[in-house]
Write an enzyme that holds these catalytic residues in place. Structure first.
Site, PDB file in Angstrom:
ATOM      1  N   GLU A   1       0.829  -1.218   0.000  1.00 13.45           N
ATOM      2  CA  GLU A   1       0.000   0.000   0.000  1.00 13.45           C
ATOM      3  C   GLU A   1       0.866   1.272   0.000  1.00 13.45           C
ATOM      4  O   GLU A   1       0.521   2.278  -0.631  1.00 13.45           O
ATOM      5  CB  GLU A   1      -0.914  -0.006   1.228  1.00 13.45           C
ATOM      6  CG  GLU A   1      -1.938   1.087   1.249  1.00 13.45           C
ATOM      7  CD  GLU A   1      -2.931   0.990   0.109  1.00 13.45           C
ATOM      8  OE1 GLU A   1      -3.805   0.133   0.143  1.00 13.45           O
ATOM      9  OE2 GLU A   1      -2.823   1.791  -0.845  1.00 13.45           O
TER      10      GLU A   1
ATOM     11  N   VAL B   1       2.565   3.191  -3.481  1.00 12.40           N
ATOM     12  CA  VAL B   1       1.885   4.049  -4.463  1.00 12.40           C
ATOM     13  C   VAL B   1       1.064   5.114  -3.749  1.00 12.40           C
ATOM     14  O   VAL B   1       0.191   4.799  -2.938  1.00 12.40           O
ATOM     15  CB  VAL B   1       0.957   3.217  -5.383  1.00 12.40           C
ATOM     16  CG1 VAL B   1       0.277   4.122  -6.402  1.00 12.40           C
ATOM     17  CG2 VAL B   1       1.731   2.118  -6.087  1.00 12.40           C
TER      18      VAL B   1
ATOM     19  N   GLY C   1       1.644   7.343  -1.390  1.00 14.66           N
ATOM     20  CA  GLY C   1       1.796   7.613   0.049  1.00 14.66           C
ATOM     21  C   GLY C   1       0.637   7.102   0.875  1.00 14.66           C
ATOM     22  O   GLY C   1       0.375   5.905   0.941  1.00 14.66           O
TER      23      GLY C   1
ATOM     24  N   ILE D   1      -2.589   7.420   0.530  1.00 16.91           N
ATOM     25  CA  ILE D   1      -3.890   7.167  -0.116  1.00 16.91           C
ATOM     26  C   ILE D   1      -4.088   5.658  -0.277  1.00 16.91           C
ATOM     27  O   ILE D   1      -3.232   4.998  -0.867  1.00 16.91           O
ATOM     28  CB  ILE D   1      -3.955   7.818  -1.517  1.00 16.91           C
ATOM     29  CG1 ILE D   1      -3.688   9.317  -1.427  1.00 16.91           C
ATOM     30  CG2 ILE D   1      -5.284   7.536  -2.187  1.00 16.91           C
ATOM     31  CD1 ILE D   1      -3.560   9.998  -2.788  1.00 16.91           C
TER      32      ILE D   1
ATOM     33  N   ASP E   1       9.828   7.631 -10.870  1.00 16.28           N
ATOM     34  CA  ASP E   1       9.059   7.221  -9.689  1.00 16.28           C
ATOM     35  C   ASP E   1       7.575   7.073 -10.064  1.00 16.28           C
ATOM     36  O   ASP E   1       6.918   6.084  -9.704  1.00 16.28           O
ATOM     37  CB  ASP E   1       9.251   8.269  -8.583  1.00 16.28           C
ATOM     38  CG  ASP E   1       8.442   7.944  -7.346  1.00 16.28           C
ATOM     39  OD1 ASP E   1       8.842   7.048  -6.591  1.00 16.28           O
ATOM     40  OD2 ASP E   1       7.400   8.592  -7.146  1.00 16.28           O
TER      41      ASP E   1
ATOM     42  N   LYS F   1       5.176   3.556 -10.114  1.00 17.43           N
ATOM     43  CA  LYS F   1       3.850   3.457  -9.485  1.00 17.43           C
ATOM     44  C   LYS F   1       2.782   3.109 -10.527  1.00 17.43           C
ATOM     45  O   LYS F   1       1.902   2.278 -10.293  1.00 17.43           O
ATOM     46  CB  LYS F   1       3.526   4.771  -8.776  1.00 17.43           C
ATOM     47  CG  LYS F   1       4.452   5.034  -7.590  1.00 17.43           C
ATOM     48  CD  LYS F   1       4.368   6.479  -7.108  1.00 17.43           C
ATOM     49  CE  LYS F   1       5.262   6.716  -5.901  1.00 17.43           C
ATOM     50  NZ  LYS F   1       5.445   8.136  -5.570  1.00 17.43           N
TER      51      LYS F   1
HETATM   52  N1  HSE Z   1       9.443  10.626  -3.765  1.00 17.44           N
HETATM   53  C1  HSE Z   1       8.124  10.159  -3.724  1.00 17.44           C
HETATM   54  C2  HSE Z   1       7.194  11.331  -4.033  1.00 17.44           C
HETATM   55  C3  HSE Z   1       7.814   9.609  -2.359  1.00 17.44           C
HETATM   56  O1  HSE Z   1       7.656  12.461  -4.075  1.00 17.44           O
HETATM   57  O2  HSE Z   1       6.032  11.118  -4.275  1.00 17.44           O
HETATM   58  C4  HSE Z   1       6.592   8.802  -2.304  1.00 17.44           C
HETATM   59  O3  HSE Z   1       6.646   7.704  -3.149  1.00 17.44           O
END
Ligand code: HSE
Length: 435
Positions: free
Chosen positions: A132, A135, A137, A139, A204, A208
């Protein structure tokens, strides 16, 4: 109450210490909700001596090597908060599954590269591989897709999935501040990856998105199929132009399940002001799921940071404590469909094109001729005056919004425009997304 669930955490950085904070504050509440106590029994981190707030870790089993922690007889669940898709994180997760431990990970890179293989290994042993926190944070989008939306076959999943990029674009727009300055601030706030090029380069978000695509459409994860563009080339001028035209610029991950196959892309995007996604600012993320029966769903919240991300880890812990063990990607990993790319299609929403045009007769006509030859239809045009009226090679900003068109046609036209001598620099092109 039954036996305590014993947790081992590898990596006591921002998220790891956040998990300690929540367990310290809500230990009883979590035990009540899980139906059994949840106890941190072992840890692994780079430094044993580093102070970690008010947390006393002296009674815990300590391992310098996360692989040893993963195999420890003193834990039931291995929580991987190390990061990276090779080396220690991968080895430790494999070792944990090999040793019959449930795994929780916040590691989107690991899942995007090796998620299906790891899920197969975990499912073969009846173990959880929960993610969880990987993806968006805090949510609960994974739980929503894996459980709440099981009655739907989503056709489209998209949104803001990187808090750092959203923070940077928001502050550039609000304060007129430069990219590097705001990035530094996001790093200080603990939002950015160790290597922030993962954030600003769109990788990133791609990690996700790859995982969400698999979960939403029931296909194998395919990171390599994602077209990725970061926010490094978004200029303050573009953010201002977008605002004047009634848009905001956001870094979006978009996955669409067409009849012909799947389209996945990550790129800066103009979105009309007033939509739930365009109004999601700062470190917040927003994920839109278009379900075939539920309709449109928007999940919005803090996408990065210590406690929101730790909150997601706790949700995975409580699921395991309750015995709620689901397949990692919603259906058994062995049954995921082979990934199939969609055929090329016109981008729905059109494009924003910004040109620094040499201010001389025939320039606009030349551009229009190239676009007409490429069958690109213009929705609107804005021209701004010379950047410096006294300069011998003054330029005018020429901004176009196109109708839906093939990206390949647009790129070919841009190459011609760049070569024909009427522009002072490369055209800046940003996709527009309809909500
Ligand atoms: N570096 C990521 C962001 C952290 O800024 O969303 C959370 O995955």
């Amino acid at each position: 109450m039954t036996n305590a669930l014993r947790i081992g955490i590898a990596g006591l950085g921002t998220v790891g210490t956040g998990v300690l904070d929540i367990l310290a504050v809500h230990g009883d509440l979590i035990a009540a909700r899980a139906g059994r106590p949840v106890r941190l029994t072992a840890v692994s981190a780079r430094s044993q001596s580093k102070p970690r707030g008010s947390h006393n870790l002296s009674n815990l089993e300590w391992h310098n090597d996360p692989v040893e922690l993963a195999k420890s007889a003193g834990i039931d669940v291995f929580v991987e908060l190390i990061g990276g898709h090779t080396g220690a994180a991968k080895g430790a997760v494999e070792a944990a599954i090999g040793a019959g431990k449930h795994v929780i990970t916040a590691n989107k890179a690991l899942l995007a590269h090796h998620g299906v293989a790891l899920a197969r290994a975990a499912e073969a042993k009846g173990l959880a591989l929960n993610f969880e926190a990987a993806v968006a944070g805090g949510i609960p989008v994974i739980k929503a897709l894996r459980e709440g939306l099981v009655g739907n076959a989503p056709k489209r999943v998209f949104g803001i999935m990187n808090g750092t990029c959203n923070y940077i674009l928001t502050k550039m727009g609000e304060d007129g501040r430069g990219f590097a300055d705001v990035l530094k601030e996001a790093q200080e706030l603990g939002y950015a990856e160790d290597d922030p090029t993962f954030d600003v380069g769109g990788f990133d978000t791609a990690h996700k998105l790859a995982v969400l695509t698999s979960l939403a459409f029931g296909t194998e994860v395919n990171l390599g199929a994602i077209k990725i563009e970061g926010i490094e080339k978004v200029a303050l001028a573009d953010i201002r132009n977008a605002a004047e035209l009634g848009y905001k610029i956001k870094l979006l991950g978009v996955a669409v399940n067409y009849e012909s196959g799947i389209e996945q892309r990550v790129h800066p995007t103009l979105i009309k002001r007033g939509s739930p996604v365009s109004e999601t600012d700062d470190v917040f993320n927003a994920i839109v799921v278009k379900g075939d029966f539920v309709g449109d769903l928007v999940l919005e919240g803090r996408g990065a940071g210590r406690h929101p991300t730790a909150s997601a880890v706790l949700s995975d812990i409580v699921d395991i404590a309750r015995g709620n063990i689901r397949p990692t990607f919603g259906i058994p990993a062995a049954s995921l469909k082979k990934y199939k790319d969609s055929s090329p299609r016109a981008h729905e929403g059109g494009f924003y094109v910004a040109l620094d045009l040499h201010d001389k007769p025939g320039a606009v006509a030349a551009i229009a001729t190239i676009l007409a030859a490429a069958k690109i239809s213009i929705e609107s045009i804005v021209q701004r005056g010379k950047t410096d009226a006294s300069a011998p090679r003054a330029t005018a900003q020429f901004i176009l919004i196109t109708h839906d068109t093939l990206e390949s046609s647009l790129q070919a036209a841009m190459t011609k425009i760049e070569r024909d001598g009427h522009v002072a620099g490369p055209p800046r092109v940003i996709r527009i997304e309809r909500f």
